[in-house]
Write a protein that holds these residues in place. Structure first.
Motif, mmCIF file in Angstrom:
data_model
loop_
_atom_site.group_PDB
_atom_site.id
_atom_site.type_symbol
_atom_site.label_atom_id
_atom_site.label_comp_id
_atom_site.label_asym_id
_atom_site.label_seq_id
_atom_site.Cartn_x
_atom_site.Cartn_y
_atom_site.Cartn_z
ATOM 1 N N GLU A 28 0.746 -1.136 -0.312
ATOM 2 C CA GLU A 28 0.038 -0.338 0.200
ATOM 3 C C GLU A 28 0.958 1.401 0.521
ATOM 4 O O GLU A 28 1.654 0.979 0.600
ATOM 5 C CB GLU A 28 -0.965 -0.618 1.175
ATOM 6 N N ALA A 29 -0.103 2.714 -1.285
ATOM 7 C CA ALA A 29 1.577 3.495 -1.234
ATOM 8 C C ALA A 29 0.610 4.677 -0.450
ATOM 9 O O ALA A 29 -0.548 4.784 -0.055
ATOM 10 C CB ALA A 29 1.652 3.389 -2.537
ATOM 11 N N TYR A 30 1.177 5.427 -0.387
ATOM 12 C CA TYR A 30 0.213 6.779 0.825
ATOM 13 C C TYR A 30 -0.954 7.324 -0.890
ATOM 14 O O TYR A 30 -1.124 8.526 -0.752
ATOM 15 C CB TYR A 30 1.628 8.119 0.667
ATOM 16 N N ASP A 31 -0.401 7.230 -1.968
ATOM 17 C CA ASP A 31 -1.031 7.823 -3.766
ATOM 18 C C ASP A 31 -1.705 7.572 -3.689
ATOM 19 O O ASP A 31 -3.498 7.373 -4.257
ATOM 20 C CB ASP A 31 0.032 7.500 -4.664
ATOM 21 N N ARG A 45 4.294 -0.703 3.334
ATOM 22 C CA ARG A 45 3.064 0.037 3.681
ATOM 23 C C ARG A 45 4.146 1.213 3.666
ATOM 24 O O ARG A 45 4.888 1.316 4.312
ATOM 25 C CB ARG A 45 2.317 0.073 4.100
ATOM 26 N N LEU A 46 4.473 2.135 2.145
ATOM 27 C CA LEU A 46 4.923 3.045 1.856
ATOM 28 C C LEU A 46 4.248 4.516 2.862
ATOM 29 O O LEU A 46 3.232 4.771 1.285
ATOM 30 C CB LEU A 46 5.446 3.146 0.462
ATOM 31 N N VAL A 47 4.089 5.104 3.236
ATOM 32 C CA VAL A 47 3.891 5.917 4.069
ATOM 33 C C VAL A 47 4.260 7.649 3.973
ATOM 34 O O VAL A 47 3.260 8.494 3.866
ATOM 35 C CB VAL A 47 3.859 5.835 6.016
ATOM 36 N N ASN A 48 4.845 7.818 3.009
ATOM 37 C CA ASN A 48 5.622 9.325 2.558
ATOM 38 C C ASN A 48 6.595 9.513 1.386
ATOM 39 O O ASN A 48 6.766 8.169 1.110
ATOM 40 C CB ASN A 48 5.864 9.923 3.788
ATOM 41 N N GLU A 49 6.578 10.481 1.191
ATOM 42 C CA GLU A 49 7.505 10.702 -0.335
ATOM 43 C C GLU A 49 8.664 11.122 0.332
ATOM 44 O O GLU A 49 9.642 10.524 -0.587
ATOM 45 C CB GLU A 49 7.551 12.194 -0.813
ATOM 46 N N ARG A 50 9.701 10.920 1.253
ATOM 47 C CA ARG A 50 10.737 10.315 1.622
ATOM 48 C C ARG A 50 11.069 9.036 1.791
ATOM 49 O O ARG A 50 12.070 8.922 1.297
ATOM 50 C CB ARG A 50 11.022 10.827 3.212
ATOM 51 N N GLY A 51 9.965 8.298 2.543
ATOM 52 C CA GLY A 51 10.093 6.894 2.282
ATOM 53 C C GLY A 51 10.866 6.379 0.514
ATOM 54 O O GLY A 51 11.652 5.377 0.241
ATOM 55 N N LEU A 52 9.989 7.367 -0.749
ATOM 56 C CA LEU A 52 10.006 7.503 -1.798
ATOM 57 C C LEU A 52 11.576 7.585 -2.145
ATOM 58 O O LEU A 52 12.298 6.695 -3.193
ATOM 59 C CB LEU A 52 9.111 7.481 -2.556
ATOM 60 N N GLY A 71 10.496 5.154 9.643
ATOM 61 C CA GLY A 71 9.621 5.010 9.870
ATOM 62 C C GLY A 71 8.310 4.759 8.792
ATOM 63 O O GLY A 71 7.055 5.297 8.598
ATOM 64 N N ASP A 72 9.137 5.035 7.453
ATOM 65 C CA ASP A 72 8.910 5.853 6.529
ATOM 66 C C ASP A 72 7.734 4.824 5.609
ATOM 67 O O ASP A 72 7.171 4.872 4.863
ATOM 68 C CB ASP A 72 9.291 6.358 5.295
ATOM 69 N N LEU A 73 8.290 3.772 6.138
ATOM 70 C CA LEU A 73 7.971 2.433 5.211
ATOM 71 C C LEU A 73 7.704 1.341 6.916
ATOM 72 O O LEU A 73 8.645 1.072 7.336
ATOM 73 C CB LEU A 73 9.157 1.375 4.889
ATOM 74 N N GLN A 74 6.563 0.909 6.910
ATOM 75 C CA GLN A 74 5.603 0.100 7.881
ATOM 76 C C GLN A 74 5.722 -1.229 7.307
ATOM 77 O O GLN A 74 4.993 -1.791 5.977
ATOM 78 C CB GLN A 74 4.875 0.765 8.230
ATOM 79 N N VAL A 75 5.873 -2.396 8.147
ATOM 80 C CA VAL A 75 5.483 -3.600 8.262
ATOM 81 C C VAL A 75 4.578 -4.345 8.706
ATOM 82 O O VAL A 75 4.920 -3.932 9.674
ATOM 83 C CB VAL A 75 6.512 -4.172 7.963
ATOM 84 N N GLU A 114 12.087 14.257 -8.640
ATOM 85 C CA GLU A 114 12.242 14.883 -7.662
ATOM 86 C C GLU A 114 12.952 14.568 -6.306
ATOM 87 O O GLU A 114 13.830 14.639 -6.041
ATOM 88 C CB GLU A 114 12.020 16.014 -7.087
ATOM 89 N N HIS A 115 12.819 12.741 -6.684
ATOM 90 C CA HIS A 115 13.103 11.938 -5.524
ATOM 91 C C HIS A 115 14.717 11.023 -5.651
ATOM 92 O O HIS A 115 14.736 10.578 -4.890
ATOM 93 C CB HIS A 115 11.983 10.757 -5.111
ATOM 94 N N LEU A 116 14.831 11.608 -6.216
ATOM 95 C CA LEU A 116 16.511 11.484 -6.876
ATOM 96 C C LEU A 116 17.297 11.940 -5.664
ATOM 97 O O LEU A 116 18.720 11.559 -5.862
ATOM 98 C CB LEU A 116 16.852 11.207 -8.557
ATOM 99 N N LYS A 117 17.087 13.035 -4.771
ATOM 100 C CA LYS A 117 17.743 13.456 -4.307
ATOM 101 C C LYS A 117 17.978 13.353 -3.033
ATOM 102 O O LYS A 117 16.824 13.315 -2.528
ATOM 103 C CB LYS A 117 17.208 14.869 -4.202
ATOM 104 N N PRO A 118 18.749 12.004 -2.821
ATOM 105 C CA PRO A 118 18.996 11.852 -0.946
ATOM 106 C C PRO A 118 18.531 12.567 -0.111
ATOM 107 O O PRO A 118 18.959 13.004 0.396
ATOM 108 C CB PRO A 118 20.189 11.101 -1.092
#
Length: 428
Positions: A28-31, A45-52, A71-75, A114-118
């Motif tokens: 499940e993703a935040y989108d 669950r991917l909960v936000n853009e930082r996790g991506l 906490g950006d990726l939850q299991v 934009e998510h390629l910026k760590p």
């Protein structure tokens, strides 16, 4: 099938494009997008853009660890102190494929360039290798001390909760599958004592002694004069107090010291339990020569360490282990260890692989962490506790799958006349 690289995919669809046979777990993703079987016992669950961004900028175990620890990726479906079932499912069924150039471009555009910026890594992450290199040569005394302190100077109470009363952070020896962790740790120390042929009055040196388990066992049960050394101040303080509390101060001592600074010599036996992984393969010749030089003629050395199932040189355990667990750790096969011991002058007499025992040991540690989770969080951050659950469960799988092993190698320092003072047959 023609791929339109401008057609935007959801996060779940983009991830699915990279999988062979689809996702083995619910995703499940935040989108709002979902994927994988609805009846899966595991949901990621991917909960936000930082996790991506973590996942995209460090594909593989490091990106997953960053997102999970932060906490950006939850299991869901497993306890964070013991995520073994989730890792077993993911590692056994997750298969990546190499997408076409058009598919990859579509995935990247859909997820957002934009998510390629760590993002900054979680606070629990250690420095990368290039930064550590600026602060000292690998396996120099100062850098070794820093690496050891990163892992071991966490909280003695935390280790008590995970390791149990033995405070032993190395592979146990299970006399039977149903044996308790404490019984197995006792059996491990006792086996090593027998392999070293310890007798009352003997002098034992334990290199990288941890919380002094081997030192105390040898002193208490074999009447040995035992000295242990560790680079961790927390370990040394805990161990020395335990020695006093158990009435062993006349026989046992643990020092906060680099083993290379020892001046004593002529030991009857040397044990090295879980230290070789930290010293570096290039330093094996000096390490085992140190052991040889500090043994009396007829003295024995027992080396207990994690090994690889082959002797092929390769990068060590992975970015997650290097950044979060064992900075600068190195593993190799038992063949290289045996050669190094022989080249240093030690006569190799016995070797055995205990990898299944380490899988059982890690199972026990994960169960302890899960059972004591709330108290553990009073000692360390949530992120640090999640690191421990992740690494112990993952290591258990690695031992079960024979990706790593645990070897004992017993060497003897023969005298000038070749006399090794070794029996015709051993009974350990």
């Amino acid at each position: 099938m023609t791929i339109d690289s401008h057609t935007k995919l959801s996060i779940a669809d983009a991830l699915g494009r990279l999988m062979k046979g689809g996702l083995p777990f619910r995703f499940e993703a935040y989108d709002g997008s979902v994927g994988g079987p609805e009846d899966s016992p595991i949901t990621v669950r991917l909960v936000n853009e930082r996790g991506l961004s973590y996942l995209m900028t460090a594909p593989g175990d490091l990106g997953f660890a960053r997102a999970y620890v932060a906490g950006d990726l939850q299991v869901d479906g497993v306890h964070p102190g013991n995520p073994y079932e989730a890792m077993a499912l993911i590692l056994s069924q997750l298969r990546f494929k190499v997408p076409s150039a058009a598919e990859m471009l579509q995935v990247l555009r859909s997820l957002g360039l934009e998510h390629l910026k760590p993002p900054p890594p979680p606070a629990e992450e250690h420095l990368p290798k290039w930064r550590r290199a600026l602060e000292g040569l690998r396996h120099h005394k100062n850098r070794d001390a820093t690496a050891i302190q990163h892992h071991y100077d966490v909280s003695n109470r935390f280790y008590e909760l995970v390791l149990g009363p033995s405070m032993t952070y190395t592979c146990a020896l299970f006399p039977a599958a149903e044996a308790t962790l404490e019984e197995a740790q006792y059996a491990k120390y006792d086996l090593i004592c027998r392999k070293l042929d310890l007798k009352p009055g003997d002098r034992l040196l334990d290199l990288g002694c941890g919380w002094g388990g081997m030192v105390r066992h040898a002193a208490k049960h074999y009447g040995v004069k035992a000295l242990g050394v560790t680079l961790s101040r927390e370990q040394a303080d805990w161990a020395q107090k335990a020695i006093v509390d158990e009435g062993l101060a006349d026989l046992a001592e643990v020092r906060h010291s680099d083993y290379r600074d020892l001046t004593e010599t002529g030991f009857d036996a040397i044990s090295s339990i879980g230290l070789t992984e930290h010293i570096g393969v290039r330093n094996y010749p000096d390490y085992f020569r140190f052991a040889y030089d500090h043994l009396r003629d007829g003295g024995r050395m027992l080396n207990h360490c994690i090994t690889r199932p082959d002797n092929v040189s390769r990068a060590t355990a992975g970015a997650f282990i290097d950044r979060y667990v064992f900075p600068d750790g190195e593993l190799t096969g038992v063949g290289r260890i045996t050669v190094a011991m022989q080249d240093a002058g030690l006569e190799v007499r016995h070797a055995e692989n205990l990898r299944e025992h380490y899988a059982l040991t890690l199972k026990g540690w994960c169960e302890n962490l899960e059972a004591n989770w709330d108290e553990a969080l009073k000692e360390v951050t949530l992120g640090r506790a999640k690191v421990w659950g992740l690494y112990m469960a993952g290591s258990r799988l690695a031992f079960e799958r024979n990706e790593i092993e645990l070897h004992h190698v017993l060497g003897v320092k023969a005298g000038p006349d070749g006399n090794a003072h070794y029996p015709l047959r051993v009974d350990f």
